[in-house]
Enzyme design. Structure first.
Site, PDB file in Angstrom:
ATOM      1  N   LYS A 113       0.834  -1.206   0.000  1.00 31.60           N
ATOM      2  CA  LYS A 113       0.000   0.000   0.000  1.00 31.60           C
ATOM      3  C   LYS A 113       0.869   1.257   0.000  1.00 31.60           C
ATOM      4  O   LYS A 113       0.584   2.212  -0.709  1.00 31.60           O
ATOM      5  CB  LYS A 113      -0.926   0.019   1.221  1.00 31.60           C
ATOM      6  CG  LYS A 113      -2.068  -0.990   1.155  1.00 31.60           C
ATOM      7  CD  LYS A 113      -2.952  -0.844   2.380  1.00 31.60           C
ATOM      8  CE  LYS A 113      -3.970  -1.958   2.508  1.00 31.60           C
ATOM      9  NZ  LYS A 113      -4.583  -2.004   3.836  1.00 31.60           N
ATOM     10  N   LYS A 192      -8.152  -8.887 -10.252  1.00 35.28           N
ATOM     11  CA  LYS A 192      -8.953  -9.191  -9.060  1.00 35.28           C
ATOM     12  C   LYS A 192     -10.021  -8.118  -8.881  1.00 35.28           C
ATOM     13  O   LYS A 192      -9.737  -6.929  -8.994  1.00 35.28           O
ATOM     14  CB  LYS A 192      -8.030  -9.205  -7.825  1.00 35.28           C
ATOM     15  CG  LYS A 192      -8.765  -9.248  -6.488  1.00 35.28           C
ATOM     16  CD  LYS A 192      -7.786  -8.970  -5.345  1.00 35.28           C
ATOM     17  CE  LYS A 192      -8.410  -9.032  -3.979  1.00 35.28           C
ATOM     18  NZ  LYS A 192      -9.217  -8.005  -3.470  1.00 35.28           N
ATOM     19  N   LYS A 195     -12.427  -2.763  -5.001  1.00 42.62           N
ATOM     20  CA  LYS A 195     -12.867  -1.365  -4.980  1.00 42.62           C
ATOM     21  C   LYS A 195     -11.800  -0.449  -5.560  1.00 42.62           C
ATOM     22  O   LYS A 195     -12.089   0.499  -6.273  1.00 42.62           O
ATOM     23  CB  LYS A 195     -13.117  -0.935  -3.525  1.00 42.62           C
ATOM     24  CG  LYS A 195     -14.479  -1.271  -3.010  1.00 42.62           C
ATOM     25  CD  LYS A 195     -14.489  -1.260  -1.498  1.00 42.62           C
ATOM     26  CE  LYS A 195     -14.232  -2.643  -0.958  1.00 42.62           C
ATOM     27  NZ  LYS A 195     -14.181  -2.808   0.467  1.00 42.62           N
TER      28      LYS A 195
HETATM   29  P1  ADP Z   1     -11.303  -4.594  -1.970  1.00 46.49           P
HETATM   30  O1  ADP Z   1     -10.148  -5.298  -2.610  1.00 46.49           O
HETATM   31  O2  ADP Z   1     -12.452  -4.453  -2.895  1.00 46.49           O
HETATM   32  O3  ADP Z   1     -10.914  -3.299  -1.277  1.00 46.49           O
HETATM   33  P2  ADP Z   1     -11.355  -5.675   0.655  1.00 46.49           P
HETATM   34  O4  ADP Z   1      -9.881  -5.812   0.715  1.00 46.49           O
HETATM   35  O5  ADP Z   1     -12.030  -4.628   1.491  1.00 46.49           O
HETATM   36  O6  ADP Z   1     -11.834  -5.545  -0.851  1.00 46.49           O
HETATM   37  O7  ADP Z   1     -12.024  -7.077   0.930  1.00 46.49           O
HETATM   38  C1  ADP Z   1     -12.662  -7.500   2.069  1.00 46.49           C
HETATM   39  C2  ADP Z   1     -12.715  -9.015   1.961  1.00 46.49           C
HETATM   40  O8  ADP Z   1     -13.523  -9.377   0.806  1.00 46.49           O
HETATM   41  C3  ADP Z   1     -11.335  -9.649   1.717  1.00 46.49           C
HETATM   42  O9  ADP Z   1     -10.697 -10.028   2.893  1.00 46.49           O
HETATM   43  C4  ADP Z   1     -11.658 -10.858   0.860  1.00 46.49           C
HETATM   44  O10 ADP Z   1     -11.918 -11.980   1.669  1.00 46.49           O
HETATM   45  C5  ADP Z   1     -12.958 -10.508   0.159  1.00 46.49           C
HETATM   46  N1  ADP Z   1     -12.705 -10.178  -1.260  1.00 46.49           N
HETATM   47  C6  ADP Z   1     -12.330  -8.982  -1.764  1.00 46.49           C
HETATM   48  N2  ADP Z   1     -12.208  -9.033  -3.096  1.00 46.49           N
HETATM   49  C7  ADP Z   1     -12.515 -10.300  -3.449  1.00 46.49           C
HETATM   50  C8  ADP Z   1     -12.582 -10.988  -4.700  1.00 46.49           C
HETATM   51  N3  ADP Z   1     -12.294 -10.368  -5.841  1.00 46.49           N
HETATM   52  N4  ADP Z   1     -12.920 -12.290  -4.703  1.00 46.49           N
HETATM   53  C9  ADP Z   1     -13.205 -12.938  -3.534  1.00 46.49           C
HETATM   54  N5  ADP Z   1     -13.173 -12.343  -2.334  1.00 46.49           N
HETATM   55  C10 ADP Z   1     -12.828 -11.045  -2.279  1.00 46.49           C
END
Ligand code: ADP
Ligand code: TRP
Length: 332
Positions: A113, A192, A195
């Site tokens: 990050k 992937k 957000k």
């Molecule tokens: P983002 O990458 O959208 O910011 P977060 O890191 O806040 O998402 O994700 C919260 C949880 O949601 C993660 O710990 C993970 O388990 C799940 N998650 C996020 N993106 C995915 C994805 N593309 N596929 C499956 N699970 C996901």
């Protein structure tokens, strides 16, 4: 028979990956236990990325409405907003004093990050300490998380272990539960779904928008009449996690046979998303339009969480030598 806890940052509106990869499995695990789970919205963690108060507030409601629409029962489980339990910040300070600097400096989530930021805050650096406080404050036994959180759980266990060695066995060591079975869902650009990449699908939101975004999913340029490889196709991957198994097999055969275009597959994916999440979409719209109901639920959850948090903190303060057992009204 174990205490389950997990948190989701309110850094944006939850997407399909969050729902299938985190929220639904967490609810399933929580419901399978005899005792209530602690499920919360990590808005303090979201402050590491969000500086607009209106956006943070909106996201927090969106995350709350999503959990509730996904089936979380707030009467049974303790559902709350992290910032409504200020005790967590106090514990984070104590834990920070036991956390070796290099453990945080070498954490890959921090390195990743911070590499992409012009300014790196102390909050981003101590993020794992606050997460350890989230978990240890409630004497958590099981923490369902994505694989990306593996190191944060190791840090939590290290800190708890250090505390217990120095001050006596006070904290339960939490076990992570990794959701092996859920693959990392790709977003509409094939990376992937996240957000931070702006490549998400929101199955609980506006259907026109969902349709447009499904149509924008990037595919290769194999002509309609030729056979296609389902295993490398984003549309198929997404379809395979939302449609019933027989329909998935049917689509696989169509890909392999040729004469089936990506446009048709996208229509099928949209329909599957629309159908599979219809009840949750309706529930989401109701919750999100009733902020008072959301507030009441979150406040009720915070009260339950705080009474548990205060019990742990009282013991921690005494163990640290901050408060004498006699002065705090405790019998020795
Ligand atoms: P983002 O990458 O959208 O910011 P977060 O890191 O806040 O998402 O994700 C919260 C949880 O949601 C993660 O710990 C993970 O388990 C799940 N998650 C996020 N993106 C995915 C994805 N593309 N596929 C499956 N699970 C996901
Ligand atoms: N860091 C987690 C994530 O980004 C969110 C989180 C904060 C969390 N505190 C937690 C998860 C405690 C589990 C337990 O996904």
């Amino acid at each position: 028979m174990s205490r389950v806890l997990t948190g989701i940052q309110s850094s944006g509106k939850p997407h399909l990956g969050n729902l299938l990869g985190a929220i639904l499995p967490a609810i399933e695990l929580a419901d399978a236990q005899a005792e209530p789970a602690f499920l919360f919205i990590a808005d303090l963690h979201a402050l590491t990325t969000i500086r607009d108060p209106a956006v943070l507030r909106e996201n927090t409601y969106a995350v709350a409405a999503t959990w509730l629409a996904a089936g979380l029962n707030p009467k049974r489980h303790v559902f709350f907003r992290q910032s409504d339990v200020p005790e967590v910040c106090e514990l984070a300070w104590y834990l920070g004093c036991l956390t070796p600097y290099p453990m945080l400096a070498n954490a890959h989530s921090f390195k990743e990050k911070s590499a992409n930021l012009a300014e790196v805050s102390a909050g981003l650096f101590t993020y794992p300490v606050l997460m350890a406080a989230d978990i240890l404050l409630y004497q958590t036994e099981l923490v369902p998380v994505g694989k990306d959180q593996k190191q944060h759980l190791e840090i939590t266990r290290d800190i708890a272990g250090a505390f217990n060695r120095i001050y006596g066995e006070l904290f339960t060591l939490p076990e992570p539960i990794f959701r092996e079975e859920v693959m990392v869902l790709p977003g509409i650009d094939g990376r992937k779904m996240s957000k931070s990449y702006g490549n998400t699908l929101d199955p609980l939101g506006d259907l026109n928008e969902l349709y447009k975004r499904v149509k924008r999913i990037v595919t290769d340029s194999t002509p309609i009449d030729q056979p296609k490889n389902p295993d490398t196709c984003t549309v198929f991957k997404l379809y395979s996690v939302v449609a019933p198994p027989a329909a998935v097999e049917e689509m696989r055969q169509r890909y392999l046979a040729g004469g089936y275009g990506y446009g048709q597959a996208k229509e099928a994916l949209y329909e599957a998303l629309r159908e599979r999440f219809a009840p949750q979409r309706e529930a989401y719209q109701q919750w999100i339009s009733d902020k008072e109901a959301l507030e009441a639920i979150l406040r009720g959850g915070a009260e339950r969480a705080r009474s548990e948090a205060q019990k742990t903190l009282q013991k921690v303060r005494e163990a640290l030598g901050l408060r004498s057992a006699v002065a705090s009204g405790f019998r020795v």
